[in-house]
Design an enzyme around this catalytic site. Structure first.
Site, PDB file in Angstrom:
ATOM      1  N   HIS A   1       0.822  -1.212   0.000  1.00 28.78           N
ATOM      2  CA  HIS A   1       0.000   0.000   0.000  1.00 28.78           C
ATOM      3  C   HIS A   1       0.855   1.260   0.000  1.00 28.78           C
ATOM      4  CE1 HIS A   1       0.689   0.925   4.318  1.00 28.78           C
ATOM      5  NE2 HIS A   1       0.699  -0.381   4.483  1.00 28.78           N
TER       6      HIS A   1
ATOM      7  N   CYS B   1       2.974  -5.125   6.718  1.00 31.82           N
ATOM      8  CA  CYS B   1       2.614  -4.835   5.337  1.00 31.82           C
ATOM      9  C   CYS B   1       3.775  -4.137   4.625  1.00 31.82           C
ATOM     10  CB  CYS B   1       1.367  -3.970   5.274  1.00 31.82           C
ATOM     11  SG  CYS B   1      -0.146  -4.859   5.737  1.00 31.82           S
TER      12      CYS B   1
END
Length: 533
Positions: A420, A439
């Protein structure tokens, strides 16, 4: 060598007594072969037993390998194993009591050798930086033995078994170069002392120069001198760049530590990373995304060439990014962030106890309440009265401060791990970027999205996101394989070896596992076969 079946079975199973000979009549050739196979040492008994059984039954249960062929193959196994970063002693057959058992031990060593080259010597556990045990490839042991028996050379079969990736071939070359350095005595250890900076004159600088000459970072013509001059600054920066350090040209604590890693330790590190290459799928896809976690870098590969490269931020030591073989087929524009329960429990709840307005100032909402209600921002809740478990679900709406930024790439079966955007851009300027909760944060998410969505979106996506603030999911032009890899050693296009710190300890766990896997299978098995009958 050929034998008459009756004589062969007596010799093969080592029968020496009348009672044993009497037992022979009640035991068929297939049972004897199975018993001998069961007694043959193996690292993977089930698969090896099947391969041996299929191979020898196709050969009528007779020995295959002459003494001359065996000696030649053992010599080849040792030479190839050395070049591939494996222990050559692993593939020396043990002593046997019979002709059949000797043949079986040779075949078992060949099976182990072929399998280790093709899919690795240990299981690709995530604790070792692998994709998980189920991700391991297949090795057709019976075919490997048949090809050898039919005249194919072991060296040719080995060459086709190993990974055909350029990264693997380059790393093999680095292994031999580092071994040559180690054989010549390695590089010197830099004595303890204060930080070395440009302009210094220090008794340790001649040692520093010699160290950098041996590793190829400094020209041999510049090996002498006590001054930290411009040429030495450039050499230190070169060393720092290929070790993932801030290229400031000074020898501080981290640079000092990396300079004093021995050549032998680098050999072990390279061998561990060669093993990880052997775990890799042989068909990664013409188009794929590869993230090297220790390097905190992402590459998009299109038809064998890197089409896009960028820095990323990966999980910190407490929240490691898992190695993963996955794929992505969609992305989300202006995504909301659903806060994981672990973050709510361990990080947000303590902050709320110190500052009851934390949800409002961070634009976080309790989704059990209407979004615009005071309760959604935590008004009226006594956070000190709540135990260790956060009792609500939190979400951060899209916006400039959203933790996911403007874009999120969904990864298949990833346990809430995804790639992301991020509003925190400063982290990408750092050399050490293991800073997230697991992440992968992207330096250039829009560029990646446009490449994944196809030519129609090239140069248009950024404006589209800004113009349409709603959350939207978009399908990619194709499903793209994604590999989150753990490589602490590799060689670049110029042939320069690079090393990174073992941030999650995967090398530290893999190296002893490899040592255990490399132990030779030396026990004699023929008498065990005799007892089973």
């Amino acid at each position: 060598m050929s034998f008459k079946p009756a004589v062969f079975m007596v010799l093969a199973l080592g029968f020496t007594s009348g009672a044993t000979l009497a037992a022979e009549s009640s035991v068929g050739p297939s049972q004897r072969l199975d018993a001998a196979i069961a007694a043959t040492p193996s690292t993977e008994p089930a698969s090896d037993a099947k391969a041996l059984r299929d191979f020898y039954k196709s050969r009528g249960g007779l020995p295959v390998w002459s003494e001359a062929r065996t000696a030649a193959m053992v010599a080849e196994m040792q030479a190839v194993a050395t070049a591939e970063g494996l222990n050559p002693a692993t593939y020396v057959p043990g002593a046997a009591d019979s002709e059949l058992q000797r043949d079986l031990l040779v075949s078992a060593a060949l099976l182990r050798f072929g399998r280790d080259l093709a899919i690795g010597a240990v299981q690709p556990d995530r604790a070792f930086g692998g994709f998980g045990q189920d991700s391991r490839g297949q090795f057709d042991g019976a075919r490997f033995l048949r090809d050898l028996a039919e005249g194919k050379t072991l060296r040719d079969l080995a060459a086709s078994a190993v990974p055909q990736f350029i990264g693997y071939a380059r790393l093999k070359q680095a292994l031999e170069q580092t071994r040559a350095i180690a054989r010549a005595g390695g590089w010197p250890q830099l004595p303890d002392g204060p930080k070395l900076v440009p302009g210094d004159s220090d008794d340790r600088i001649p040692t520093l120069r010699k160290r950098l000459v041996i590793s190829g970072d400094l020209s041999p013509t510049l090996a002498d001198g006590r001054e930290f001059d411009a040429a030495l600054v450039d050499a230190v920066r070169r060393f720092q760049g290929r070790h993932g350090l801030d290229p400031d040209g000074t020898v501080g604590a981290r640079t000092f530590a990396n300079l004093n890693v021995t050549a032998e330790a680098r050999i072990r590190q390279i061998a561990a990373n060669l093993e990880r290459w052997r775990w890799m799928t042989r068909q990664p896809g013409r188009h794929h995304v590869a993230v090297n976690i220790p390097a905190a870098m992402l590459d998009v590969v299109e038809d064998g060439a890197v089409a896009l490269s960028m820095r990323v931020v990966v999980g910190d030591v407490k929240h490691p990014t898992p190695s993963m073989n996955t794929s992505m087929s969609s992305l989300v524009l202006n995504p909301p962030w659903s806060v994981p329960a672990s973050i709510a429990n361990k990080e947000i709840l303590p902050k709320l106890r110190r500052d009851p307005n934390y949800l409002a100032t961070s634009n976080l909402k309790i989704i059990e309440y209407p979004e615009d209600s005071p309760e959604a921002a935590g008004d009226g809740i006594d956070w000190n009265a709540i135990g260790k478990k956060f009792p609500y679900r939190l979400r951060q709406p899209p916006g400039p401060d959203n933790a996911l930024g403007r874009l999120k790439f969904n990864l298949k079966d990833s346990d809430d791990i995804y790639m992301h955007d991020t509003p925190n851009r400063k982290a990408f300027a750092r050399s050490y970027r293991a800073l997230s909760h697991g992440c992968v944060r992207l330096e250039r998410p829009v560029d990646l999205a446009e490449l994944m969505l196809g030519d129609h979106w090239k140069g248009r996506l950024d404006a589209d996101i800004a113009a349409k603030r709603s959350t939207r999911t978009m399908k990619l032009e194709r499903t793209v394989p994604v590999y989150l890899m753990y490589l602490t050693a590799w060689v670049d296009d110029e042939g320069t070896p690079h090393f990174r710190d073992d941030i999650y300890g995967h090398d530290r766990r893999l190296s002893p596992a490899l040592e255990r896997a490399r132990q030779p299978l030396l026990r004699t098995a023929a008498r065990s076969a005799d007892r089973k009958l």
